[in-house]
Scaffold this active site. Structure first.
Site, short mmCIF file in Angstrom:
data_model
loop_
_atom_site.label_atom_id
_atom_site.label_comp_id
_atom_site.label_asym_id
_atom_site.label_seq_id
_atom_site.Cartn_x
_atom_site.Cartn_y
_atom_site.Cartn_z
N ASP A 107 1.88 0.81 -1.98
CA ASP A 107 1.44 -0.18 -1.00
C ASP A 107 0.23 0.31 -0.21
OD1 ASP A 107 1.30 -2.16 0.92
OD2 ASP A 107 2.99 -1.38 2.09
N ASP A 292 -4.54 -5.29 0.03
CA ASP A 292 -3.16 -4.85 0.25
C ASP A 292 -2.29 -5.12 -0.97
OD1 ASP A 292 -0.70 -4.14 1.21
OD2 ASP A 292 -0.48 -5.87 2.54
#
Length: 418
Positions: A107, A292
């Protein structure tokens, strides 16, 4: 200490750049991690793990000389990822032993590692693989208390350290958050065992090093670069995280780089956001975007996102899919286009996504039964100042555009994925 993260599981379904003119040295070895694309169970399987606020107390000790000497330089490593129907891409990390593997989301919107502890007896922990430090000879108890609030629950635990393994790369004394208590459904319904944050160290709890910063500090790669290829093949392991560079075989055309403007998120300046080539006021006087990999959809500030949804006017019965406009993010004069097949999802009567890209044509997508519903891959998220307001380029965007994260030069590169 309390951390607040924006875990949104929502029903709402949205210097100048320079293209690469140098070639990577042919002798550089790369390390590849395959990513799994897992299959969605329902609309609630859409995640946003971007960190929105955080506090910390003190910095960790630096590695000693002996620890640095044990780290042999690696040039490039690729890790295969599994694709969870365009909502989750998971890969493996070893902790406390190379064969002690956990399925995680890599992430770029957060900076810590989160794994369930064997000391946790809550259902969300028991439903997944749990880390047991008592079985690891390299486990180090640090005991920094942690309390993490999500939109759907709370995690409590502590930060400790152990040897981590990602592909063929061995990382000494990697700090991670060992979850000992869960309230709510934060991880209970997920298809992964934890999260590995790849954002900047300014975001990390207690100023501990994120995984990639420890890789940099221990000089494990020749180039401090990693990249993601997100395939749209459902249930496949064709997606990939590459450490130490990028893979030219995964993209076509030019790789354009954009400078990071705030070393917290992978935060970039955008010139504009266009709908069918027109400025509709979504990015007045420029705006910010975040690359992201831990967010499933496209997000935007509430006011701008609702304006975009009104402008798109996606018919829930899929009657106007063929007529929906092109959405364009403009960064440093480079246009990154998203068509309807990129930002529209079809939901069947059971709440499961039917991926648009699995259909031969727009017509076949529209004609597939009356019990389905078309929704946009968007959700509102208000990131606070100074990083926000910002739009998040989640997996909806990153499955179309190959992304490169360059810590040597603090820049992000995008190119059209194959």
């Amino acid at each position: 200490m309390k951390l607040v993260l924006g875990l949104a599981i929502l029903l709402v379904l949205g210097s100048c750049a320079s293209f690469l003119d140098e070639q990577q040295p042919m002798e550089n070895k790369i390390y590849k991690i395959k990513l799994d694309r897992t299959e969605s169970q329902a609309r609630k399987s859409l995640f946003d793990f971007i960190t929105t606020s955080q506090q910390y107390r003190k910095s960790p000790d630096l590695l000693g000389e002996a620890d640095l000497e044990m780290a042999q330089t690696k040039q490039k490593e690729s890790i295969k990822l599994y694709n969870f129907k365009n909502t989750q891409y998971t890969g493996e990390i070893g902790l406390g032993g190379q064969n002690n593997k956990f399925k995680v989301i890599f992430d770029t919107g957060s900076a810590n590692i989160w794994l369930n502890s064997a000391r946790c007896n809550d259902y969300g922990c028991k439903n997944h693989k749990q880390y047991d430090g008592s079985k690891s000879p390299t486990y180090e108890h640090l005991g920094y208390d942690l309390d993490v609030e999500f939109g759907t629950g709370e995690l409590m635990g502590e930060i400790n350290a152990d040897t981590a393994y990602v592909g063929g790369v061995k990382i000494a004394k990697q700090e991670f958050a060992e979850i000992v208590r869960e309230n709510g459904d934060v991880f209970a319904q997920s298809d992964f065992d934890g999260i590995v944050g790849l954002a900047y160290p300014t975001m990390a709890a207690y100023n501990f090093n994120p995984l990639f910063d420890n890789i940099m500090q221990q000089k494990l790669l020749d180039r401090n670069v990693f990249s993601f290829y997100f395939s749209r093949q459902e249930g496949s392991r064709s997606s990939e995280l590459t450490l130490g560079g990028w893979d030219n075989d995964h993209f076509t055309g030019e790789l354009h780089f954009h400078n990071v403007v705030n070393k917290y998120y992978w935060l970039l300046d955008a010139d504009n956001i266009l709908v069918n080539g027109k400025d509709v006021g979504l990015c007045k006087h420029g705006c910010k975007v975040v690359a992201d990999t831990g967010t499933s959809l496209l997000t935007g500030p509430s006011d701008g996102l609702y304006d975009l949804l009104d402008t798109l006017n996606i018919d829930e019965n899929c009657n106007n899919v063929k007529d929906l406009p092109k959405l364009t993010f403009v960064l440093d004069g480079i246009n990154y286009d998203l068509d309807a097949n990129d930002y529209v999802m079809k939901i069947d009567s059971q709440g499961n996504e039917v991926a648009y890209d699995t259909f031969a044509s727009t017509d076949s997508f529209v004609e597939m039964g009356a019990n389905c519903q078309c929704v946009g891959s968007f959700m509102p998220l208000d990131i606070p100042s100074p990083q926000g307001p910002a739009w998040i380029l989640g997996d909806t965007f990153l499955s179309k555009y190959y992304s490169v994260y360059d810590r040597d030069n603090d820049r992000v590169g995008f190119a059209r994925s194959k």
